[in-house]
Design a protein around this motif. Structure first.
Motif, PDB file in Angstrom:
ATOM      1  N   ASN A 103      85.269  41.008   4.138  1.00 45.56           N
ATOM      2  CA  ASN A 103      86.151  41.442   3.057  1.00 45.56           C
ATOM      3  C   ASN A 103      85.773  40.825   1.715  1.00 45.56           C
ATOM      4  OD1 ASN A 103      87.743  43.193   4.593  1.00 45.56           O
ATOM      5  ND2 ASN A 103      88.940  41.482   5.377  1.00 45.56           N
ATOM      6  N   SER A 104      85.119  39.663   1.741  1.00 46.96           N
ATOM      7  CA  SER A 104      84.766  38.972   0.501  1.00 46.96           C
ATOM      8  C   SER A 104      83.407  39.400  -0.063  1.00 46.96           C
ATOM      9  CB  SER A 104      84.758  37.462   0.726  1.00 46.96           C
ATOM     10  OG  SER A 104      83.734  37.107   1.642  1.00 46.96           O
ATOM     11  N   ARG A 105      82.711  40.268   0.635  1.00 45.93           N
ATOM     12  CA  ARG A 105      81.400  40.730   0.188  1.00 45.93           C
ATOM     13  C   ARG A 105      81.325  42.248   0.327  1.00 45.93           C
ATOM     14  NH1 ARG A 105      81.826  36.080  -0.681  1.00 45.93           N
ATOM     15  NH2 ARG A 105      80.318  34.407  -0.448  1.00 45.93           N
ATOM     16  N   SER A 106      80.556  42.858  -0.551  1.00 47.22           N
ATOM     17  CA  SER A 106      80.379  44.312  -0.488  1.00 47.22           C
ATOM     18  C   SER A 106      79.416  44.680   0.629  1.00 47.22           C
ATOM     19  CB  SER A 106      79.835  44.835  -1.822  1.00 47.22           C
ATOM     20  OG  SER A 106      78.488  44.403  -1.996  1.00 47.22           O
ATOM     21  N   VAL A 107      79.462  45.934   1.015  1.00 43.05           N
ATOM     22  CA  VAL A 107      78.506  46.443   2.005  1.00 43.05           C
ATOM     23  C   VAL A 107      77.088  46.224   1.491  1.00 43.05           C
ATOM     24  CG1 VAL A 107      77.644  48.548   3.120  1.00 43.05           C
ATOM     25  CG2 VAL A 107      80.107  48.098   3.036  1.00 43.05           C
ATOM     26  N   ALA A 108      76.864  46.472   0.212  1.00 41.73           N
ATOM     27  CA  ALA A 108      75.527  46.300  -0.375  1.00 41.73           C
ATOM     28  C   ALA A 108      75.064  44.849  -0.265  1.00 41.73           C
ATOM     29  CB  ALA A 108      75.530  46.756  -1.826  1.00 41.73           C
ATOM     30  N   GLN A 109      75.953  43.892  -0.512  1.00 34.37           N
ATOM     31  CA  GLN A 109      75.582  42.475  -0.418  1.00 34.37           C
ATOM     32  C   GLN A 109      75.211  42.099   1.013  1.00 34.37           C
ATOM     33  OE1 GLN A 109      79.284  41.086  -2.207  1.00 34.37           O
ATOM     34  NE2 GLN A 109      78.102  40.010  -3.779  1.00 34.37           N
ATOM     35  N   VAL A 110      76.021  42.532   1.961  1.00 33.91           N
ATOM     36  CA  VAL A 110      75.743  42.216   3.367  1.00 33.91           C
ATOM     37  C   VAL A 110      74.448  42.897   3.802  1.00 33.91           C
ATOM     38  CG1 VAL A 110      76.571  42.446   5.746  1.00 33.91           C
ATOM     39  CG2 VAL A 110      78.172  41.818   3.924  1.00 33.91           C
ATOM     40  N   ALA A 111      74.269  44.148   3.417  1.00 30.59           N
ATOM     41  CA  ALA A 111      73.067  44.884   3.804  1.00 30.59           C
ATOM     42  C   ALA A 111      71.814  44.253   3.205  1.00 30.59           C
ATOM     43  CB  ALA A 111      73.192  46.347   3.380  1.00 30.59           C
ATOM     44  N   ARG A 112      71.861  43.845   1.946  1.00 27.15           N
ATOM     45  CA  ARG A 112      70.700  43.188   1.323  1.00 27.15           C
ATOM     46  C   ARG A 112      70.335  41.911   2.079  1.00 27.15           C
ATOM     47  NH1 ARG A 112      72.839  44.816  -3.592  1.00 27.15           N
ATOM     48  NH2 ARG A 112      73.907  42.822  -3.882  1.00 27.15           N
ATOM     49  N   ALA A 113      71.349  41.132   2.424  1.00 25.39           N
ATOM     50  CA  ALA A 113      71.100  39.886   3.158  1.00 25.39           C
ATOM     51  C   ALA A 113      70.493  40.179   4.526  1.00 25.39           C
ATOM     52  CB  ALA A 113      72.397  39.092   3.302  1.00 25.39           C
ATOM     53  N   ALA A 114      71.050  41.157   5.234  1.00 26.02           N
ATOM     54  CA  ALA A 114      70.533  41.501   6.561  1.00 26.02           C
ATOM     55  C   ALA A 114      69.097  42.027   6.462  1.00 26.02           C
ATOM     56  CB  ALA A 114      71.437  42.534   7.229  1.00 26.02           C
ATOM     57  N   ALA A 115      68.838  42.886   5.484  1.00 23.23           N
ATOM     58  CA  ALA A 115      67.491  43.450   5.317  1.00 23.23           C
ATOM     59  C   ALA A 115      66.486  42.361   4.968  1.00 23.23           C
ATOM     60  CB  ALA A 115      67.508  44.550   4.262  1.00 23.23           C
ATOM     61  N   SER A 116      66.920  41.336   4.239  1.00 23.45           N
ATOM     62  CA  SER A 116      66.001  40.264   3.846  1.00 23.45           C
ATOM     63  C   SER A 116      65.503  39.465   5.051  1.00 23.45           C
ATOM     64  CB  SER A 116      66.654  39.341   2.815  1.00 23.45           C
ATOM     65  OG  SER A 116      67.590  38.487   3.421  1.00 23.45           O
ATOM     66  N   CYS A 117      66.200  39.590   6.180  1.00 24.62           N
ATOM     67  CA  CYS A 117      65.745  38.919   7.408  1.00 24.62           C
ATOM     68  C   CYS A 117      64.475  39.578   7.941  1.00 24.62           C
ATOM     69  CB  CYS A 117      66.836  38.961   8.474  1.00 24.62           C
ATOM     70  SG  CYS A 117      68.331  38.042   8.045  1.00 24.62           S
ATOM     71  N   GLY A 118      64.257  40.843   7.582  1.00 23.53           N
ATOM     72  CA  GLY A 118      63.058  41.561   8.020  1.00 23.53           C
ATOM     73  C   GLY A 118      62.939  41.651   9.526  1.00 23.53           C
ATOM     74  N   ALA A 119      64.077  41.796  10.201  1.00 28.06           N
ATOM     75  CA  ALA A 119      64.070  41.671  11.656  1.00 28.06           C
ATOM     76  C   ALA A 119      64.661  42.844  12.404  1.00 28.06           C
ATOM     77  CB  ALA A 119      64.816  40.395  12.042  1.00 28.06           C
ATOM     78  N   GLY A 120      65.078  43.904  11.739  1.00 27.37           N
ATOM     79  CA  GLY A 120      65.677  45.025  12.462  1.00 27.37           C
ATOM     80  C   GLY A 120      66.217  46.062  11.511  1.00 27.37           C
ATOM     81  N   GLY A 121      67.052  46.922  12.034  1.00 32.95           N
ATOM     82  CA  GLY A 121      67.629  47.994  11.237  1.00 32.95           C
ATOM     83  C   GLY A 121      68.893  47.565  10.532  1.00 32.95           C
ATOM     84  N   VAL A 122      69.075  48.104   9.334  1.00 35.09           N
ATOM     85  CA  VAL A 122      70.256  47.811   8.533  1.00 35.09           C
ATOM     86  C   VAL A 122      70.768  49.119   7.950  1.00 35.09           C
ATOM     87  CG1 VAL A 122      71.188  46.568   6.551  1.00 35.09           C
ATOM     88  CG2 VAL A 122      69.374  45.519   7.936  1.00 35.09           C
ATOM     89  N   GLY A 123      71.987  49.475   8.305  1.00 31.79           N
ATOM     90  CA  GLY A 123      72.603  50.683   7.778  1.00 31.79           C
ATOM     91  C   GLY A 123      73.794  50.347   6.912  1.00 31.79           C
ATOM     92  N   ARG A 124      73.854  50.992   5.747  1.00 28.10           N
ATOM     93  CA  ARG A 124      74.999  50.798   4.843  1.00 28.10           C
ATOM     94  C   ARG A 124      75.943  51.973   5.003  1.00 28.10           C
ATOM     95  NH1 ARG A 124      72.841  49.639  -1.047  1.00 28.10           N
ATOM     96  NH2 ARG A 124      72.911  51.891  -0.877  1.00 28.10           N
ATOM     97  N   TYR A 125      77.191  51.666   5.318  1.00 30.10           N
ATOM     98  CA  TYR A 125      78.237  52.669   5.457  1.00 30.10           C
ATOM     99  C   TYR A 125      79.341  52.300   4.458  1.00 30.10           C
ATOM    100  CZ  TYR A 125      75.709  54.168   9.561  1.00 30.10           C
ATOM    101  OH  TYR A 125      74.723  54.642  10.405  1.00 30.10           O
ATOM    102  N   SER A 126      79.054  52.557   3.189  1.00 31.94           N
ATOM    103  CA  SER A 126      79.938  52.110   2.110  1.00 31.94           C
ATOM    104  C   SER A 126      81.311  52.760   2.171  1.00 31.94           C
ATOM    105  CB  SER A 126      79.288  52.385   0.756  1.00 31.94           C
ATOM    106  OG  SER A 126      78.108  51.621   0.646  1.00 31.94           O
TER     107      SER A 126
END
Length: 143
Positions: A103-126
């Motif tokens: 709730n304290s972070r946007s979907v875009a913020q969470v998705a950017r962080a997850a994608a930066s791991c370079g370890a799997g798929g990341v889907g944004r469902y804004s």
């Protein structure tokens, strides 16, 4: 982490000094279960690692809200019949994906962080306010 569907909370240390904690992983598996059918499947450790790394990267104080972890074939088929956004061969069926929200972070913020791991798929469902993370092929989608 907090389970949005069952109301359960989990604050488990699952990894210590390079080793996974077996009892903690059993707790994670139960927490990520298909709550509609009460079916448990082993969750891929890589998915758990991506979620933990993402949480650290966004530097959030609140736990992730788990919307969907493991899905049984019956649950996945039911969800597919209701929405075009559910994959027939979803990695949720293999215990390799999770849909999470902060709730304290946007979907875009969470998705950017997850994608930066370079370890799997990341889907944004804004529109639905969640981020999908999985340990499959590295890819991104959504808006």
């Amino acid at each position: 982490m907090h389970n949005a569907r069952t109301g359960e909370s989990m604050d488990t240390i699952y990894w210590i000094e390079g080793d996974y904690v077996r009892d903690a992983l059993r707790e994670v598996n139960f927490f990520f279960r298909d709550w509609r059918r009460n079916e448990v499947k082993q969750i891929d450790n890589r998915t758990i690692d991506i979620i933990a790394a993402t949480h650290n990267l966004v530097d959030a104080r609140e736990p992730f809200l788990l919307l969907s972890g493991y899905r049984s074939p019956a649950t996945n088929a039911m969800l597919r019949s209701r929405s075009g956004g559910v994959a027939r061969n979803s990695l949720h069926l293999r215990g390799q994906a999770a849909d999470v929200r902060l709730n304290s972070r946007s979907v875009a913020q969470v998705a950017r962080a997850a994608a930066s791991c370079g370890a799997g798929g990341v889907g944004r469902y804004s529109r639905s306010n969640f981020t999908h993370v999985d340990c499959g092929v590295v890819r991104t989608w959504g808006g």
